[in-house]
Design a protein around this motif. Structure first.
Motif, PDB file in Angstrom:
ATOM      1  N   TYR A   1     -10.961   6.624  20.000  1.00 33.75           N
ATOM      2  CA  TYR A   1     -10.295   5.574  19.247  1.00 33.75           C
ATOM      3  C   TYR A   1      -9.339   6.230  18.265  1.00 33.75           C
ATOM      4  CZ  TYR A   1     -13.899   2.192  20.732  1.00 33.75           C
ATOM      5  OH  TYR A   1     -14.731   1.379  21.455  1.00 33.75           O
ATOM      6  N   ARG A   2      -8.446   5.435  17.712  1.00 29.50           N
ATOM      7  CA  ARG A   2      -7.579   5.946  16.651  1.00 29.50           C
ATOM      8  C   ARG A   2      -7.306   4.844  15.633  1.00 29.50           C
ATOM      9  NH1 ARG A   2      -1.907   6.791  20.037  1.00 29.50           N
ATOM     10  NH2 ARG A   2      -1.402   4.570  20.320  1.00 29.50           N
ATOM     11  N   GLN A   3      -7.017   5.286  14.422  1.00 30.69           N
ATOM     12  CA  GLN A   3      -6.693   4.351  13.349  1.00 30.69           C
ATOM     13  C   GLN A   3      -5.554   4.915  12.520  1.00 30.69           C
ATOM     14  OE1 GLN A   3      -9.989   3.220  10.812  1.00 30.69           O
ATOM     15  NE2 GLN A   3      -8.960   1.338  10.209  1.00 30.69           N
TER      16      GLN A   3
ATOM     17  N   GLN B   1      -5.830  -1.569  12.291  1.00 30.69           N
ATOM     18  CA  GLN B   1      -7.216  -1.563  12.736  1.00 30.69           C
ATOM     19  C   GLN B   1      -7.452  -0.411  13.697  1.00 30.69           C
ATOM     20  OE1 GLN B   1      -7.946  -5.494  14.387  1.00 30.69           O
ATOM     21  NE2 GLN B   1      -8.792  -6.186  12.433  1.00 30.69           N
ATOM     22  N   ARG B   2      -8.700  -0.013  13.797  1.00 37.21           N
ATOM     23  CA  ARG B   2      -9.062   1.018  14.757  1.00 37.21           C
ATOM     24  C   ARG B   2      -8.877   0.456  16.169  1.00 37.21           C
ATOM     25  NH1 ARG B   2     -14.317   4.465  13.318  1.00 37.21           N
ATOM     26  NH2 ARG B   2     -13.137   4.364  11.377  1.00 37.21           N
TER      27      ARG B   2
ATOM     28  N   TYR C   1      -8.067  10.230  14.772  1.00 37.07           N
ATOM     29  CA  TYR C   1      -8.691  10.016  16.079  1.00 37.07           C
ATOM     30  C   TYR C   1     -10.203  10.231  15.966  1.00 37.07           C
ATOM     31  CZ  TYR C   1      -4.202   9.653  18.401  1.00 37.07           C
ATOM     32  OH  TYR C   1      -2.952   9.219  18.806  1.00 37.07           O
ATOM     33  N   TYR C   2     -10.941   9.295  16.531  1.00 36.65           N
ATOM     34  CA  TYR C   2     -12.396   9.310  16.486  1.00 36.65           C
ATOM     35  C   TYR C   2     -12.960   9.241  17.897  1.00 36.65           C
ATOM     36  CZ  TYR C   2     -11.630   7.642  11.680  1.00 36.65           C
ATOM     37  OH  TYR C   2     -11.222   7.487  10.382  1.00 36.65           O
TER      38      TYR C   2
ATOM     39  N   TRP D   1     -19.901   6.615  14.431  1.00 35.01           N
ATOM     40  CA  TRP D   1     -18.643   7.332  14.485  1.00 35.01           C
ATOM     41  C   TRP D   1     -18.758   8.761  13.994  1.00 35.01           C
ATOM     42  CZ3 TRP D   1     -14.939   4.848  16.989  1.00 35.01           C
ATOM     43  CH2 TRP D   1     -14.993   3.460  17.039  1.00 35.01           C
TER      44      TRP D   1
ATOM     45  N   GLY E   1     -13.776  12.058  12.470  1.00 39.33           N
ATOM     46  CA  GLY E   1     -12.388  11.910  12.870  1.00 39.33           C
ATOM     47  C   GLY E   1     -11.584  13.184  12.680  1.00 39.33           C
TER      48      GLY E   1
END
Length: 118
Positions: free
Chosen positions: A37-39, A44-45, A93-94, A108, A111
């Motif tokens: 995922y990214r934020q 929002q993520r 980035y997660y 999570w 990141g």
């Protein structure tokens, strides 16, 4: 408790490449679906890419053809190869894991920052 540690972020010029890694521990990695995922600031993520326990992959439309997700079950690690990077890819980035038992994404990692300069 699941532990996920992302690494590999940094500063890169537009058009460049980075490879992110996510090392997992305290889980049976091989049976988990994994996701990146990214934020970005103010956003929002969002889901970037997933890879199932069987190796099937899915990508957000914005990264299709540029990013590649892979996994090494022997190393309990999932990777995100990012090519042809754009400034709009700038984000934290997660990675995350999804249990086949609960069907839910879990805890999570901390990141890793990716910054793409124009």
């Amino acid at each position: 408790q699941v532990q996920l540690v992302e690494s590999g972020g940094g500063l890169v010029q537009a058009g460049g490449s980075l490879r992110l890694s996510c090392a997992a521990s305290r889980i049976i990695f091989s049976i988990m679906d994994m996701g990146w995922y990214r934020q970005a600031p103010g956003n929002q993520r969002e889901l970037v890419a997933t890879i199932s326990s069987g190796g099937s992959t899915n990508y957000a439309d914005s990264v299709k053809g540029r990013f590649t997700v892979s996994r090494d079950n022997a190393k309990n690690t999932v990777y995100l190869q990012m090519d042809s990077l754009k400034p709009e890819d700038t984000a934290v980035y997660y990675c995350n894991s999804k249990s086949p038992y609960s069907g839910k994404w879990g805890q999570w990692g901390q990141g890793t920052q990716v910054t793409v300069s124009s």
